[in-house]
Motif scaffolding. Structure first.
Motif, mmCIF file in Angstrom:
data_model
loop_
_atom_site.group_PDB
_atom_site.id
_atom_site.type_symbol
_atom_site.label_atom_id
_atom_site.label_comp_id
_atom_site.label_asym_id
_atom_site.label_seq_id
_atom_site.Cartn_x
_atom_site.Cartn_y
_atom_site.Cartn_z
ATOM 1 N N GLU A 1 46.534 36.165 31.199
ATOM 2 C CA GLU A 1 47.842 35.534 31.377
ATOM 3 C C GLU A 1 48.095 34.493 30.299
ATOM 4 O OE1 GLU A 1 49.460 35.461 35.868
ATOM 5 O OE2 GLU A 1 47.671 34.240 35.555
ATOM 6 N N ARG B 1 41.857 37.345 34.676
ATOM 7 C CA ARG B 1 43.308 37.240 34.860
ATOM 8 C C ARG B 1 43.849 35.985 34.177
ATOM 9 N NH1 ARG B 1 47.109 37.200 40.333
ATOM 10 N NH2 ARG B 1 48.881 36.185 39.323
ATOM 11 N N THR B 2 43.172 34.857 34.383
ATOM 12 C CA THR B 2 43.618 33.595 33.775
ATOM 13 C C THR B 2 43.675 33.707 32.258
ATOM 14 O OG1 THR B 2 42.691 32.307 35.605
ATOM 15 C CG2 THR B 2 43.112 31.131 33.540
ATOM 16 N N ASP C 1 48.305 40.813 38.911
ATOM 17 C CA ASP C 1 47.581 41.142 40.152
ATOM 18 C C ASP C 1 46.641 42.317 39.931
ATOM 19 O OD1 ASP C 1 48.811 39.117 41.524
ATOM 20 O OD2 ASP C 1 50.406 40.378 42.351
ATOM 21 N N GLY D 1 38.740 40.297 38.279
ATOM 22 C CA GLY D 1 38.490 38.965 38.806
ATOM 23 C C GLY D 1 39.469 37.930 38.274
ATOM 24 N N LYS D 2 39.402 36.735 38.873
ATOM 25 C CA LYS D 2 40.378 35.684 38.571
ATOM 26 C C LYS D 2 40.217 35.140 37.161
ATOM 27 C CE LYS D 2 42.447 31.540 40.598
ATOM 28 N NZ LYS D 2 42.402 30.571 41.719
ATOM 29 N N THR D 3 38.976 35.015 36.665
ATOM 30 C CA THR D 3 38.750 34.449 35.334
ATOM 31 C C THR D 3 39.430 35.278 34.253
ATOM 32 O OG1 THR D 3 36.638 33.462 35.980
ATOM 33 C CG2 THR D 3 37.015 33.806 33.630
ATOM 34 N N GLU E 1 43.569 41.024 38.180
ATOM 35 C CA GLU E 1 42.676 40.272 39.066
ATOM 36 C C GLU E 1 41.915 41.200 40.007
ATOM 37 O OE1 GLU E 1 42.704 36.491 42.185
ATOM 38 O OE2 GLU E 1 44.488 36.954 40.990
ATOM 39 N N ARG E 2 42.586 42.215 40.516
ATOM 40 C CA ARG E 2 41.906 43.134 41.430
ATOM 41 C C ARG E 2 40.755 43.853 40.734
ATOM 42 N NH1 ARG E 2 47.193 44.383 43.165
ATOM 43 N NH2 ARG E 2 47.210 46.251 41.828
#
Length: 595
Positions: A100, A96-97, A85, A92-94, A88-89
């Motif tokens: 992970e 983070r993906t 989290d 961004g989501k990309t 991502e904050r």
């Protein structure tokens, strides 16, 4: 100050990254400096030096800013001290993906390709389907780890090198990133067989002067020929990389000092037409060796690789391997999947145009299927990471199969229903046994019959995991339980295999009692053929016989002395050698009872 200079030097070396890219990368770098800036590894190296080197490997492939940010943040998130989290904050989501995905793979233990490790390997490869950049980051991480392997404990060095040669180098090859593949292979050899590595290294070093003189002369001859033909080219010469030499030593059972084709030359030009023109020029300057020409331009490898390969005999009996390709082909050959990157700024999407790569399509197929651990590992080892052959369908479509695949493998690759009903096959127009290994560039045609079905012999000879899985499922569902239990590894003999197969030598009056329904015909090592006995000559054992491959009716069996053979259309091209195979229980003579 020193940490800041690392990033400044990085941006100076890779100017393709613009202001927005640099802002994201700087943000990731600053977070890592905050978390690990003062940490040193056990070998004494600053913690941040490894991620900056990984970032440089990715930047050399011109990957996007989320990939490079991931290079700084990759590893176990728990060990690095931040959450998904939080990533991502901030990024961004990309990002983070990617973080992970790389974190999950980092936690996997891939030291042995055993059943126990199947799930770990499964997760790693399926991560590629979600985002190929995850694997590219891990490949860069592995390359830097191998470059720094001397810093690892001695007891770990060999296991890491073995894992690299088993998984990561073949994976780099399938993704088409040749320079990473070559370096991973050479570094693995250094720690897996130090003695051979040093022998090769010393020989290459000892002959450096002699090699340079020879290659300089060869380059001048080719530049002169190209100039006379009005072609502008670049020529690069080198000794083959160590792993390639080592493989030749094993294949030919020779010492390194007994090998002669250790030199390679690459000619770069502008167009495909020029590639073939240069091939002709090369063959006028030196004599080509028979059987050593490959056209990967007309038939590219599944990873996108294109080039013309030829080996020639130069002056004083020295062999030279030559590759001819365009500059664009060379870029693809060196960078592989990364060369297809479509980075669209402002679109919110960074995607790889990689659907044409067979490994991606194979992984998608694997992700949809349900395989046992054994089947999955077999498929990874043979279908994805093993050596391949390339054959054609009758329509000219290219099919990639693992080396030593059979026509049955080919049939199942086309469609499971075709594999289940196969009774025969042609390679380049000639009938071949179903157990025979296919060869590169053959045109394969499958003969089917609606009443055919899979057999134990087929299961024992196929190479692909898909064919093994489908045949085993059919046999388990349709054979007696004691027979189906034998299908665990394809190496144990079935009850049928344990029977003694032989030709009948019974007198003719005794063969009359045989029912043709139970007679079998053997072609090579295979008995599962739909056959019909010709009524014109009524073949029965032990009379010599011949098979005629009919259209849609299976194989028609005639006696070799049948008068009608000569009148059968195209008999010369459609006959096949066959022989009697009589089950043991039937072949035993019946003893007469005493009165």
């Amino acid at each position: 100050m020193e940490i800041t200079k690392l990033l400044d030097d990085f941006f100076a070396d890779y100017p393709y990254l613009d202001g927005d890219d640099q802002a994201l990368i700087t943000q990731a770098w600053e977070l890592m400096c905050q978390k690990r800036g003062d940490v040193r590894r056990l070998c004494g190296e600053a913690f941040l030096e490894h991620p900056i080197r990984v970032a440089r490997i990715l930047a050399s492939l011109q990957l996007d800013s989320p990939s490079i940010a991931c290079a700084f943040l990759h590893g176990s998130m728990e060990e690095l001290g931040f959450t998904a989290d939080e990533i991502e904050r901030q990024f961004g989501k990309t990002v983070r993906t990617l973080v992970e995905g790389t974190s999950r793979i980092s936690a996997l233990k891939l030291k042995n390709k055993t059943i126990q490790q199947a799930e770990s390997i499964r997760k790693m490869f399926f991560a590629m389907v979600d985002d190929i950049r995850v694997i590219l980051v891990r490949l860069a991480d592995r390359l830097d780890k191998m470059r720094s392997l001397k810093n690892f404990p001695i007891e770990q060095q060999r296991s890491i090198a073995q894992e690299t040669i088993d998984i990561w180098a073949p994976l780099a090859n399938r993704l088409g990133i040749s320079y990473i593949k070559d370096e991973l292979e050479d570094l693995s050899l250094k720690y897996l067989n130090r003695e051979v590595y040093e022998q090769i290294k010393n020989l290459v070093a000892a002959k450096k002067g002699e090699r340079a003189e020879f290659l300089d002369s060869a380059e001048k001859a080719l530049y002169s020929a190209a100039q006379q033909a009005g072609l502008s080219v670049e020529i690069h010469s080198r000794a083959k990389h160590f792993w390639s030499i080592y493989q030749k030593m094993k294949k030919r059972n020779k010492g390194v000092d007994e090998l002669y084709d250790l030199l390679a030359m690459r000619i770069l030009c502008s167009t495909v037409h020029e590639c073939y023109t240069l091939l002709g020029l090369v063959h006028t300057v030196w004599k080509p060796l028979d059987g050593r020409f490959k056209d990967y331009i007309a038939m590219p490898k599944p990873n996108g690789y294109q080039s013309l390969h030829t080996t020639v005999m130069c002056d004083h009996g020295r062999m030279l391997e030559i590759q001819i390709r365009t500059f664009e082909m060379h870029h693809i050959a060196e960078n592989g999947i990364a060369s297809h990157w479509l980075y669209k700024k402002g679109s919110g999407k960074e995607i790889v145009n990689a659907d044409h790569l067979s490994i991606i399509n194979q992984l998608k197929e694997l992700s949809k299927g349900r395989f046992s651990d054994e089947d999955f590992l077999a498929r990874i080892k043979t279908d994805l990471l093993g050596d391949s052959i390339y054959v054609f369908t009758p329509k000219g479509d290219i099919v990639e199969l693992p080396a030593l695949s059979t026509a049955v493998d080919f049939a199942y690759h086309i469609h499971s229903a075709i594999g289940e009903k196969i009774v025969g096959a042609r390679a380049d127009g000639s009938i071949i046994p179903l157990s025979q290994a296919l060869k590169n560039t053959q045109v394969i045609e499958i003969i089917t019959h609606p009443q055919a079905h899979p057999t134990q012999n087929q299961y024992n000879s196929v190479r692909t995991a898909k064919a093994r899985q489908k045949i085993r499922a059919w046999l388990q569902a349709n054979e007696p339980k004691d027979a189906s239990e034998k299908k665990d590894d394809g190496e144990k003999q079935s009850p049928i295999q344990k029977q003694t197969h032989h030709r009948s030598t019974l007198p003719e009056e005794q063969t009359r009692q045989f029912d043709s329904a139970v007679l079998k015909i053997r072609v090579g090592d295979t008995t599962n053929f739909m056959i019909k006995f010709a009524q014109c000559c009524e073949p029965m054992p032990p009379a010599p016989i011949i098979g005629y491959v009919s259209r849609g009716r299976g194989i028609i069996i005639h006696r070799t002395d049948c008068a009608n053979l000569a009148a059968i259309p195209d008999i010369q091209n459609r006959n096949i050698p066959v022989e009697w195979e009589i089950p043991v229980a039937i072949a035993q003579p019946t003893k007469k009872k005493k009165d």
